[in-house]
Design an enzyme around this catalytic site. Structure first.
Site, PDB file in Angstrom:
ATOM      1  N   SER A 177       1.034  -1.208   0.075  1.00 29.95           N
ATOM      2  CA  SER A 177       0.003  -0.061   0.004  1.00 29.95           C
ATOM      3  C   SER A 177       0.876   1.131  -0.107  1.00 29.95           C
ATOM      4  O   SER A 177       2.106   1.218   0.488  1.00 29.95           O
ATOM      5  CB  SER A 177      -0.960  -0.110   1.133  1.00 29.95           C
ATOM      6  OG  SER A 177      -0.334   0.527   2.393  1.00 29.95           O
ATOM      7  N   SER A 187     -12.437  -0.063   5.014  1.00 25.45           N
ATOM      8  CA  SER A 187     -11.993  -1.373   5.063  1.00 25.45           C
ATOM      9  C   SER A 187     -12.943  -1.941   3.814  1.00 25.45           C
ATOM     10  O   SER A 187     -12.435  -2.802   2.803  1.00 25.45           O
ATOM     11  CB  SER A 187     -12.285  -2.376   5.986  1.00 25.45           C
ATOM     12  OG  SER A 187     -13.573  -2.047   6.330  1.00 25.45           O
ATOM     13  N   ASP A 223     -22.455  -1.412   3.884  1.00 21.39           N
ATOM     14  CA  ASP A 223     -21.285  -0.799   3.406  1.00 21.39           C
ATOM     15  C   ASP A 223     -20.755  -1.166   1.912  1.00 21.39           C
ATOM     16  O   ASP A 223     -20.496  -0.215   1.102  1.00 21.39           O
ATOM     17  CB  ASP A 223     -20.181  -0.758   4.403  1.00 21.39           C
ATOM     18  CG  ASP A 223     -20.332  -0.373   5.872  1.00 21.39           C
ATOM     19  OD1 ASP A 223     -21.506   0.358   5.961  1.00 21.39           O
ATOM     20  OD2 ASP A 223     -20.043  -0.905   6.785  1.00 21.39           O
TER      21      ASP A 223
END
Ligand code: GLA
Length: 390
Positions: free
Chosen positions: A75, A136, A180
């Site tokens: 990342s 997430s 989500d």
């Protein structure tokens, strides 16, 4: 730089970094947004209604499939460095850090019978971490969208929703619902996603705050939360107990008119948990009707009532969220509430443009006065859901 040019530059930089790290160009770059929830909290796992929207902040994954089973993950943020895993040997449990999200998706795809080879992945994201804006799920949705295309799995959006939920529940260990990932996968510019969590039926509801002279402010309290901790799970357990005692499949099946009778059947605490869910489902439907008939300027009192219900009945707010909400309301917001799972994270405040600065200043001042960490305050607008961007 305008937004499109900036996004192009970011995608280009990510592809360059990918090449420098992994020695070849990615097969593509996929993006998926975080979300705010306008209203409908903890209703998703009760098979009820939610009204989130995808925000203009997203995770971007550059991916290249490999011919072996090695997964390499890097990342652009954090200090985890390059991580490696074997696609043929994934098991829930031991994985730490952000890599559990992409690896959880791979594992869930495999459980579903999709063969996933190794791949190299570079993640970049501007969804604030731990702010209750589903950073997430943004990662998971970007990864599943990429792998669905690259493996030719042909999954429907409903299947991708269920598989990312399975990744969260069984691999990451957070007993969350489907709100989500539904917002991240199904979001649309200028619209909120009205979702029936029983059958995943979706209606897009226009939410153009700016046209009504409003902004939706996010106040990130900087109080970190984790849905793998006990509070979320205990609320879920109370709801399941309530449904069982009331003899319904899920609390979705209880109406506001049934609450009087329910109060005689449930213990005091379980009754308050149930009352939150039942009244919140009702508020979601009212918010949808109000948005359609009158527009965003008229949903303020529903946002306020939702916050009071979460604070008093469901008990998932915290002093910082209450301070953000109360201060925003006292200085010009027309409605405010915590958003997301609770116990920290962010509040939203629907605010007339003319009062925006006043609300921002008042909240920063109130946090300083209370000796709290300075909150981050920014506006969000409904943006597109997950997509390939390069
Ligand atoms: C978290 C979970 C969602 C939902 C909300 C509360 O964001 O991931 O599934 O339960 O909390 O509404």
């Amino acid at each position: 730089m305008n937004t499109t040019t900036r996004a192009d530059a970011q995608t280009g930089a990510q592809a360059d970094r990918f090449k420098a790290t992994f020695g070849a160009a990615p097969h593509g770059v996929w993006a998926a947004p975080g979300r705010v929830n306008l209203i409908g909290e903890h209703t998703d796992y009760n098979e009820g209604f939610v009204l989130p929207f995808a925000i203009d902040k997203r995770a971007r994954t550059a991916v290249r499939l490999r011919s072996d089973s090695t997964i390499r993950l890097l990342s652009t943020f954090g200090d985890q460095g390059l991580a490696e895993a074997d696609a043929a040997a994934l098991t829930p449990g031991p994985v730490k850090g952000w890599v559990k999200y992409p690896l959880g998706v791979v594992w869930a795809l495999q459980q579903h019978g999709v063969e996933v080879p190794g791949f190299d992945l570079l993640l970049d994201s501007d969804v604030p971490l731990g702010a209750g804006l589903s950073s997430s799920h943004a990662i998971e949705c970007a990864v599943i969208t990429a792998l669905n295309e690259l493996t030719g799995a042909g999954l429907s959006v409903e299947e991708m929703v269920r598989l990312t939920q399975h990744a969260e529940n069984a691999f990451v260990g957070a007993p969350t619902g489907i709100m989500d990932q539904s917002a991240s996968l199904r979001g649309a510019r200028g619209h909120a996603v009205f979702l029936d969590c029983r059958d995943q039926a979706v209606e897009l509801v226009p939410f153009e705050a700016q046209e009504a002279g409003l902004v939706l402010l996010v106040i990130d309290t900087k109080v970190s939360h984790s849905h793998a901790d006990g509070g979320y799970a205990s609320r879920r357990a109370s709801c399941e107990l309530g449904a069982q005692v009331l003899g319904v499949k899920a609390l979705r099946d209880v109406a506001v008119a049934d609450l009087d009778e329910a109060s005689g059947l449930l213990d005091e605490l379980t009754f308050r948990r149930v009352r939150h869910i039942v009244t919140e489902n009702d508020r979601v439907r009212q918010a949808v009707d109000t948005l359609r008939a009158q527009g965003p300027a008229h949903i303020g009192s529903l946002l306020d009532a939702s916050h009071a219900s979460m604070r008093d009945d469901f008990e998932i707010s915290c002093p910082e969220l209450d301070l953000a909400v109360d201060t925003a309301r006292a200085h010009g917001a027309i409605g405010a509430r915590m958003t997301g799972g609770g116990f920290g994270g962010s509040a939203i405040a629907l605010t007339p443009v003319a009062q925006e600065q006043q609300v921002r200043d008042a909240v920063v001042h109130a946090f300083a006065e209370a000796g709290l960490t300075r909150p981050d305050i920014f506006t969000v607008t409904p943006a597109a859901g997950a997509e390939r961007i390069s």
